[in-house]
Design an enzyme around this catalytic site. Structure first.
Site, PDB file in Angstrom:
ATOM      1  N   THR A 230      -0.860  -9.621  -4.547  1.00 41.18           N
ATOM      2  CA  THR A 230      -2.064  -9.965  -4.037  1.00 41.18           C
ATOM      3  C   THR A 230      -3.025  -8.906  -3.375  1.00 41.18           C
ATOM      4  OG1 THR A 230      -0.712 -10.898  -2.193  1.00 41.18           O
ATOM      5  CG2 THR A 230      -1.723 -12.501  -3.935  1.00 41.18           C
ATOM      6  N   GLU A 231      -2.490  -7.824  -3.243  1.00 37.30           N
ATOM      7  CA  GLU A 231      -3.373  -6.615  -2.962  1.00 37.30           C
ATOM      8  C   GLU A 231      -2.791  -5.393  -3.151  1.00 37.30           C
ATOM      9  OE1 GLU A 231      -4.702  -6.398   1.324  1.00 37.30           O
ATOM     10  OE2 GLU A 231      -5.239  -8.613   1.500  1.00 37.30           O
ATOM     11  N   ASN A 232      -3.435  -4.392  -3.588  1.00 33.12           N
ATOM     12  CA  ASN A 232      -2.897  -2.858  -3.683  1.00 33.12           C
ATOM     13  C   ASN A 232      -4.177  -2.110  -3.944  1.00 33.12           C
ATOM     14  OD1 ASN A 232      -1.850  -1.134  -6.432  1.00 33.12           O
ATOM     15  ND2 ASN A 232      -1.052  -1.055  -4.368  1.00 33.12           N
TER      16      ASN A 232
ATOM     17  N   TYR B 121       1.041  -1.220  -0.304  1.00 32.28           N
ATOM     18  CA  TYR B 121       0.040   0.035   0.113  1.00 32.28           C
ATOM     19  C   TYR B 121       0.893   1.172   0.053  1.00 32.28           C
ATOM     20  CZ  TYR B 121      -3.983  -3.083   0.645  1.00 32.28           C
ATOM     21  OH  TYR B 121      -5.085  -4.047   0.388  1.00 32.28           O
TER      22      TYR B 121
END
Length: 465
Positions: A366-368, A293
């Protein structure tokens, strides 16, 4: 250009997305630590949690077909979903020994309705051409393993969560049961999401509102070690039932130093926040899931802090990275999200390079994403971070996919519904999922497998690296 094999999709979890109807007992997940935690009177009165309740959420448990179709309509080929341990085993598995005959005994006490419902969800994904990416643990623990209110109040309990000596084996039992049940349909497996966050916010940075909010640096270390042990046991357990890739999803942070080239505190921070856990599991991963992030800016502590066998010699400087004013600007001049997180895509590029150099494993973002109710910056976050991914790939880093957080708005833990990460705006009351403008940008990138058509739009200079 991204190759045809590159995955474009989104990540969801169980607890944050599944529930949506407080009056429907079939979809409530009441036997998890977070369900109890967010309605505790002390937490509510002291503002530790928002007062929002997860059962008023996005409703994925019943509306999964609509959300899957939304993914397909907007160019996605992969969805990462979560399975809730407490749904499968609402009562303890501690009496069942690990080993021969275990799976049949676990099957006799498992919640069959939940097992069948998760299969329906996965079958619908497959029918729509989506790859099924399953993560087995995303922060929550069954109440029979973790009583966060007892822990916080110092009451005697054997329900210590990841601090419990038997937690790794109990998790491996659950994981093997799930692999036994779903090994035929799952394409990618992950043991757990962001283990470091659970340990750090549970026992170290206790104002974040994560259970049990009990300051104990030794338990912070122990819980992280137990999570690493749990992953290693789980890798072998899943591999007994499938040859599909098994990995772990980790929240990586890039560190910049306030004074240039301060390698001493840089190395210390990178080890503590990133490498400490990953070094413990590096031999039991087929890929590494990279959640990213923003960065952190650090400076040297006048006097180091000693915690067991390691030393902390830095502190986080406010005004950068995670430590900005909500909805304002970082001291760098870059915009910050409604969470107060600076938009810093080069941190993802630096991390992908560093992780790949250290571990030489395939990587999946896998997340952003960004908390951005009005969709002011999300398109720029997408474009600039995919630029970072493409740049790393062009320099030899093996990145296999990009999964955005998230496809619809979610329950953001202690912050409730105040932070909106969805590509689609979610009307929680009506269960409507309305694409934000950024979702059309995502679709165009996924369709053309390129960000080239958007590179000229960079009002904040986010792609000058």
């Amino acid at each position: 250009m991204f190759p045809n094999s590159f995955m474009f999709g989104a990540s969801l979890s169980g607890f944050q997305f599944e529930m949506g109807n407080p009056s429907d007992p079939s979809e409530l997940d009441t036997q998890t630590d977070w369900f109890v935690w967010v309605r505790d009177l002390e937490n509510l009165l002291n503002g530790i949690v928002s007062g929002d309740l997860p059962e008023s959420g996005a409703g994925y448990w019943k509306s999964y077909e609509k959300i899957h179709q939304l993914a397909v309509d907007f160019g996605m080929d992969t969805l990462r979903i979560g399975i809730e341990w407490s749904r499968i085993f609402p009562s303890s598995t501690r009496e069942i020994p690990f080993g021969e005959g275990m799976l049949e005994k676990l099957d006799s006490i498992a919640n069959k309705d939940a097992v069948e419902h998760y299969r329906k969800i996965m079958e619908d994904m497959k029918s729509k051409g989506l790859k099924v990416f399953v993560n087995l643990n995303h922060f929550t623990l069954p109440l029979w393993l973790h009583d966060p209110l007892a822990v916080r109040k110092g009451k005697p309990t054997d329900k210590l969560g990841w601090v419990s000596d038997d937690a790794p084996v109990e998790f491996a039992k659950y994981a093997e049961y799930i692999a036994w049940k779903f090994g035929d349909i799952v394409d990618y497996w992950s043991s757990m999401n962001e283990p470091h966050v659970v340990a750090q916010l549970g026992y170290f940075q206790i104002l974040a509102g994560f259970p049990p909010s009990y300051f104990n640096p030794e338990w912070y270390i122990k819980s992280l070690r137990n999570e690493a042990t749990a992953h290693n046991l789980t890798y072998d357990a899943i591999k007994r039932h499938t040859d599909k890739p098994v990995g772990v999803i980790y929240s990586f942070t890039w560190y910049d130093t306030l004074k240039p080239n301060n390698s001493e505190i840089f190395e210390n921070a990178m080890w503590l926040a990133n490498w400490n856990f990953m070094d413990q599991v590096k031999d039991k991963v087929d890929y590494i899931g990279v959640n990213y992030y923003t960065r952190a800016m650090i400076d040297k502590l006048p006097k180091p802090i000693e915690i067991q066998d390691f030393e902390l010699n830095w502190y986080v400087v406010r005004g950068y990275g995670y430590a900005c004013q909500e909805g304002g600007f970082a001291l760098s001049g870059r915009p910050a999200s409604e969470f107060g997180w600076e938009i810093y895509p080069e941190g993802l590029y630096y991390l992908l390079k560093a992780i790949y150099e250290r571990y030489n494993k395939p990587l999946i973002v896998t997340e952003n994403g960004i908390a951005d109710q009005n969709d002011k910056y999300r398109a720029q976050v997408l474009i600039s971070h995919l630029y970072a991914v493409e740049k790393a790939m062009n320099e030899g880093v093996d990145v296999r996919g990009y999964l955005h957080w998230s496809i619809v708005d979610n329950y953001e833990w202690a912050k409730g519904y105040s932070k909106r990460f969805g590509l689609a705006y979610t009307d929680f009351e009506k269960k409507l999922y309305i694409p934000r403008p950024s979702m059309y940008v995502f679709r165009e990138i996924a369709k053309t497998r390129s960000i080239d058509q958007f590179k000229g739009y960079d009002p904040y200079g986010l792609m000058k690296f």
